[in-house]
Design an enzyme around this catalytic site. Structure first.
Site, PDB file in Angstrom:
ATOM      1  CB  SER A   1      19.046 -34.468 -15.420  1.00 61.36           C
ATOM      2  OG  SER A   1      18.989 -35.826 -13.902  1.00 61.36           O
TER       3      SER A   1
ATOM      4  CB  SER B   1      17.454 -40.228 -15.510  1.00 65.23           C
ATOM      5  OG  SER B   1      17.668 -39.575 -17.040  1.00 65.23           O
TER       6      SER B   1
ATOM      7  CG  ASP C   1      15.212 -39.121 -18.863  1.00 70.23           C
ATOM      8  OD1 ASP C   1      16.291 -38.169 -18.753  1.00 70.23           O
ATOM      9  OD2 ASP C   1      14.572 -39.609 -17.742  1.00 70.23           O
TER      10      ASP C   1
END
Length: 363
Positions: A234, A272, A274
């Site tokens: 992340s 991830s 973001d």
């Protein structure tokens, strides 16, 4: 940090605008940053980073804010209220995934102690998962650590690399961490300052100021068409500016942070998270108790003059990530899933210098 340097010391200087005096988010007047770094025993590699928008009471003297999410695999506490109301009423705290609950409790405690009338607090806590180097299930981050980061937040230079919430992070297969950078617009474009701070814990194909560093050093996501999950992780981005922006334009500004991440080669993978939070500190846009009590007139930078700030945001985020990588140090920890001892190497600066010598910054 011996031997580690910031990206500009290697000749990496993304973009066209100059940085501020510190080349940090604290170039935006009043912004404060505090870290607590946990390197306990063989297993705990984690920490807390706190960002305060100004030196006053953020619950009473709120600042407008915007949120941008490109992939929502994360645990960003308080996000929906920021999106709904366009403001933040607490400092921003960054930590690891399993410490979010404790950080929320501590941030609520910190806010209640300063606001005896408060009965609702939207604690804003972001995270990345540092379980590759940190025994995350042991939950070494406590509320006391969060309070220490908040109370220790200060103006001035910001420590980077393996500090605070970046202590156990990994980026592009190298040791990641905390990075920061800033940009100052020329007077003709408003003269505003914009700063970025990143918690870099993501992957992809590393590019540094246009140079294909990941490919040159033989380390990148999907190498040989085998996804080992190297791009998962992340990234949390925090943007601050002294420009008089509405929450709507702060959300637009946050979206341009993703352009900066893309320039570093981010994969924005399925696993991830973001996120970018952008806030404005200009006195003309602060949401004081008086302004919140009745109709108020606030400053508003026009839409058609936003583009230079968009460019500045992308540039500052890109350089903040580069600083996180070049300032990080090789770290040995314990994998939170397997319990095995793990070593993650920092990017080799001598090898990086050789790559840059062959290509030159900008590719």
């Amino acid at each position: 940090m011996s031997g580690r340097v910031r990206a500009r010391d290697l000749g990496l200087a993304p973009g066209i605008f100059r940085p501020g005096a510190l080349n940090a988010i604290t170039d935006v007047a009043g912004v404060r940053v505090g870290h607590v770094t946990l390197n306990d025993g063989e297993a705990t590699r984690s920490g807390v980073t706190a960002i305060l928008p100004h030196g006053g009471n953020p619950f009473a003297d709120r600042v407008p804010a915007g949120l941008s999410v490109i992939n929502g695999f994360g645990k960003l506490a308080g996000a929906t209220q920021v999106a709904e109301l366009g403001e933040i009423e607490t400092p921003i705290v960054l930590t690891n995934t399993l410490a979010v609950g404790r950080a929320v409790e501590a941030l609520v405690d910190w806010t209640l102690a300063r606001n005896p009338e408060a009965v609702s607090v939207n604690a804003l806590v972001g995270e990345t998962n540092d379980g590759r180097l940190n025994d995350i299930r042991a939950r070494g981050v406590t509320g006391a650590h969060v309070l220490e980061a908040l109370d220790g937040a200060a103006e001035g230079p910001v420590a980077e690399g393996c500090v605070g919430a970046g202590t156990g992070t990994v980026a592009f297969g190298f040791k990641g961490g905390i990075g920061t950078s800033s940009r100052v617009l020329p007077p003709a474009l408003g003269g505003w300052t914009l700063g970025a701070l990143v918690q870099a814990n993501y992957g992809g194909v590393l590019t540094m100021d246009g140079v294909p560093v990941g490919r040159e050093l033989g380390r990148w996501y999907l190498k040989e068409h085998t996804d080992r999950g190297d791009a998962d992780g992340s990234v949390m981005v925090v943007l601050a500016t002294d420009a008089p922006l509405s929450d709507r334009n702060l959300s637009r500004l946050g979206a341009r942070a993703m352009a900066g991440l893309a320039r570093t080669g981010a994969a924005f993978s399925d696993g991830s998270g973001d996120y970018a939070i952008a806030f404005g500190t200009h006195p003309g846009v602060r949401r004081t108790a008086e302004r919140r009590a009745h109709q108020a007139i606030v400053a508003d930078w026009p839409n058609d003059r936003m583009s230079p700030l968009f460019v500045a945001a992308a540039e500052a985020v890109e350089e903040a990530v580069l600083n996180a990588l070049t300032m990080a140090t090789t770290t040995i920890g314990r994998d939170g899933r397997t319990g095995r001892r793990v070593k993650v190497e920092a990017i080799d600066l001598d090898a990086l210098r050789a790559v840059l010598a062959r290509h030159g910054p900008g590719g």
